[in-house]
Every structure is written in C-alpha cells, then in structure tokens.
Design an enzyme around this catalytic site. Sequence first.
Site, short mmCIF file in Angstrom:
data_model
loop_
_atom_site.label_atom_id
_atom_site.label_comp_id
_atom_site.label_asym_id
_atom_site.label_seq_id
_atom_site.Cartn_x
_atom_site.Cartn_y
_atom_site.Cartn_z
N PRO A 1 0.87 -1.19 0.00
CA PRO A 1 0.00 0.00 0.00
C PRO A 1 0.90 1.24 0.00
CG PRO A 1 0.00 -1.09 2.16
CD PRO A 1 0.92 -1.87 1.30
N ASP B 1 6.09 2.89 1.55
CA ASP B 1 5.23 1.80 1.98
C ASP B 1 4.49 2.26 3.24
OD1 ASP B 1 4.17 -0.52 3.11
OD2 ASP B 1 5.86 -1.77 2.50
N HIS B 2 3.20 2.43 3.11
CA HIS B 2 2.43 3.01 4.21
C HIS B 2 2.24 2.04 5.36
CE1 HIS B 2 0.30 6.13 6.09
NE2 HIS B 2 -0.44 6.56 5.09
N ARG B 3 2.63 0.77 5.15
CA ARG B 3 2.58 -0.16 6.29
C ARG B 3 3.70 0.15 7.27
NH1 ARG B 3 3.27 -5.65 3.16
NH2 ARG B 3 4.89 -4.32 2.31
N ILE C 1 5.78 3.29 6.95
CA ILE C 1 6.07 4.72 7.11
C ILE C 1 4.77 5.51 7.16
CG2 ILE C 1 7.13 6.70 5.94
CD1 ILE C 1 9.06 4.51 4.68
#
Length: 538
Positions: free
Chosen positions: A334, A510-512, A514
Amino acid sequence: MAQTQVTVPDLGGIDEVEVIEISVAQGDAVNEEDTILVLESDKATMEVPAPNAGTISDILVKVGDTVSSGTPVVMMDGAGDSSSSVVEASAQETVEEKAEPVIQTQEVAPSNGSGESQEIPVHVPDLGGVDNVEVIELAAKEGEELAAEDSLLVLESDKATMEVPIPQDGKLVSFHVKVGDTVSQGDLVATILASSGAASTENKPTEVPAQAPAPQTVPAKSAASAPIAKEPVTSVTTTSNKGVHAGPAVRKLARELGVPLDQVSSTGPRGRILKEDLQAFVKQRVNNPVAAGPAQVVGSDEDFSRFGPTESVPLNKIKQVTAKNMVQSWSTIPQVTQFDEADITELETYRKGAMQSQLPDGVKVSPLAFIMKACAMALKAFPQFNASLGPQGQTLIQKQYYNIGVAVDTPDGLLVPVVKDADQKGVIELAKGSAELAAKARDKKLPMDAMAGGTFTISSLGGIGGTSFTPIVTAPQVAILGVSKAQMKPVWNGKEFEPRLMLPLSMSYDHRVIDGAEAARFTRYLCELLTDTRNMLL
Ligand code: CAO
C-alpha cells in the site's frame, strides 16, 4: 457457403463432460486442427479441434456447460473440401462418424465374490491404438490403501496425458514399471490387493486379469474430428493455466482451490505439477500471504486486429521480469507518494561553477550525485526508510548499510544497479560510481550482484523532463525517490517573488511501515540538505 456444425465426438461411454475453455471467438478464422474448445471430465482433459479451416460463425456453448457426445458446440463457415469434415447442412453426422472413441467405458476388475482379499494384476487399458506411451508418474505408493478411481500412475504420449486409476478399492501391492518406462495396451503395470467385499460381482472369471478402468484420455486417431487431450489446458477459473504441465486431477483440484497453476512450482518429471506441489503452494499462501510467489502479469487475449492492423512484438526478458516485479510490488505494497520541491539554486551555481575546477579529468557530476549523498544522510536520520518488513509484518528490519539503487534507462529496459555504501562516499565518488554502473548497464556488462542488496532507490527522470511522477516502491524496500526536472520558478521570499531553481521530488513509501508525517519530514529534510549543501557537512 459450406457450413459445418462441429459436435462433441464420441466420448466412449462418458456421459457428460464440462466445457472448460472456449479457445475461439465468433468471427475467428481457424485452421484445420486449431483448438476450438477444451472439455474436461473428472479425469481427463481433451481438445476439440477444428475439423477443417474456416471461420467460426457461432458458438453454441459457454464455459461451464456440460456436454455429451453429439452436442453441437460450434458452427463454422468454411473452406473445407471433401477430404476434411466440412459438410454442408449435415455436417454433424459427418463429424460424429469420423470421431474416434477417446474415453473408454470403465470396466470393473473381477473378483471371486467370496469377500476375501485377492491379488489382481492391473494392465494398461486400451490406448486407442497408441503404443509405447511413457510412464511419467507413479501416483501412489506401494502398500498404500486406495479407493476405486484413485490414480495409480500417469502415462503420457506426445499429445495426451492419461491417468490409470485403480479399478476398485484396494491396496497397491507393487508396481511393475518405473518412471521413464514405455508401455502399451495390455502391459502389466501394477498388482493390487482388492479389499474384501469391494470387488464387483460381475460375471467374469476370476482368473481373467483386471484391466484398469478406462484410460482417462487417449490421443485421437483422427485428428480432424476427435478430441485430443493436451497438457496445456486453460482452466475455467483463470487463463493463467495455459502452458502449464499438469494432469486432469491436479487441474480439477487447482480449480476447486482457485489456484493459478502457472504460479505453482513443479517437482514432477518434465516440469509436471503434482498434487503435492499444489498442496505446498496452498500451504505457503496460507502461512505467508505477503511473501507469496511472483505476481502474474495478466495480458489481454482480445483480438485487437478486429479494429485495425496490429503487430505483436516479443518482450525481452528484462521487460518481462520488470513487469512481474512491478505487479508484485504494486499489488502487495500500500503505497503513497509525497511531493516536495528542493530549492537547488545555490547547489547548481556551485556545481556548474566552482566545483568544476575540483573535478578529476573525465568526471561529470550531475545533480543526481548530490541527491544520492543527501539520501544516504536522510536514510541515516530516518532509519525506517532504510528497512524491510519482516515475516508476517511483525518486525521491521532496519539495515545499517546504505546501498542506493539507481534506476537506469537502457535500450533493453529498466535496470537498477546499486551503489554500495553510499553513506561512505563523497559526491564525486558517487558520481563516478553511478556513471560507471549506468554505462555497464547500457552495455549489458552489469554483473548480477551489481543489482543486489539495495536498501533504497532513486529514479531520476530529471534529464528528460516532467514535473512529477509516482515511482513504485520495489519490495522488499520501503521507499523510492522520484526526481523530476528542475525548473526556474517564482518563489515568494516574504517581500517579493524571486526566481529560484526548484527540483521536484516524488517520494513513494510503503504506508505499512512509514506514516505520512514521517514521509513529509523525510522529504523536507532531503530538500533542506539540497538547498544548502553545507548541511551535508554537518
Ligand atoms: N533537473 C534538471 N536537469 C537535470 C536533472 C534534474 N533533476 N537531472 C539531470 N539533469 C541534467 C544533467 O545535469 C545533464 O545535463 P548536462 O548534459 O547539461 O550536463 C542532463 O540532465 C542529462 O543527465 P543524465 O540523465 O545523463 O544524468 P543523470 O546523472 O541525471 O542520470 C541516470 C543518470 C542513469 C539516472 C539517467 O541517465 C537515467 O537513466 N534516467 C532514467 C531513469 C528511469 O528510467 N527512471 C524511471 C524508472 S521507473 O520508475
């Protein structure tokens, strides 16, 4: 015009089979023997080929339909002649006449009917006239208890794969063949011990050896009209099973489980996918969904030539691998892109001016070397950007080395060589290192290990143009910096607009791993380093 009605040929006693693939579209021109559709019973897959060249005028069935011998499946307008199966109006009869039985009626092994266990030899059944078929798999273990119809072994000719099942419940005593042997009809392949009471009480003499139930698929004698089983069969659930080597039972199981067979690693002979391979695949997916195998690149099988001229250009290995990696990264990470602009007015004044006298002969320094230096520093300050997500996303593996990949545009496609230990190098060394790697990449002289071990990537399109873009984070990295072309812009300094050289940065992350605020801080920090290069000395 001659019209042919193509029907399902004689299935040799099997009542119904399923249409699992329709390989043509209405209006398609086909040659004699081109596959029209693929049928499957619980044990066999078979193709129905075109009896002659022609054009598909109507498709009378759809995927999922069950059909029987004689069911009309397709209408063809066609260029047939008397030697093919094209017949005006009464084509169906002609096709049926020519069809060879390909699946034999099942015979049940004899028994003494006394209820006692009995050893029964199993022979190769009628192969429809084909001799010397290879044993490619022993599908059971000696001593194993099996239920009637379980597969004993798998045979393969050049056109068909067929399973020889156990004729009745019982124990496999021994095989009389091994993988690689060739066998013909009547050859003894196994001995089984029929379970007490399991055998049929058919009126057959007990001394008559058992014949295995029907060969599951037999190559057609008449290619023009009979279905031909073929290994690469597309399943109902996905077109990705094309070109995959697997037997009918495995294909059926794959469909039931929704597994795309082309993603399953095979351990069988000649790359054949076994049931165990399927089980291992499912187990891996269940235990580790994120780390599942490479994603599939789904292309279109639409016939675009219906709308205008087309040309099919083969894609080289680099482009195919890049496509898979991109799909994998895009579909599993994501990701979000943070945009910012660095004021590099002073940096560029220095790079184009005073710095030039400091450069060794032949060394060219572009803004990229400064950006690499700034990134190495920012990665140290923000360790979550120089990291990978651990198994099941339960840990973050922060790396204490700073290897920066630089995307290089080559005539063959995108390559990403890695400048190792970028944090320990100065701007000139970084410029030299990246230029050397880019030259090697373009000359196809890049060793494989030059692309391994990157912890962060820069994709610079600044030499080409554009205002911003959204680079794709490449797993297992968690961030990538996109660089676009610096442009002079009017920037408000509190009193007036000033012309400043602004460098657009696009930071995908990577929003998981950061958070947005961290990404904004990281990108801002990069901008500050680039705006005043003295910050890099601190
Ligand atoms: N703004 C303005 N000018 C820039 C610039 C920027 N951000 N970046 C480079 N330039 C200038 C350079 O200074 C150079 O100018 P001069 O010829 O006047 O010296 C010119 O543009 C060409 O630079 P370059 O592209 O040859 O060199 P580079 O060090 O900037 O980049 C490399 C090297 C290998 C990254 C680049 O050649 C390349 O292949 N880029 C494409 C990467 C790519 O395809 N990315 C997409 C991947 S998919 O996400």
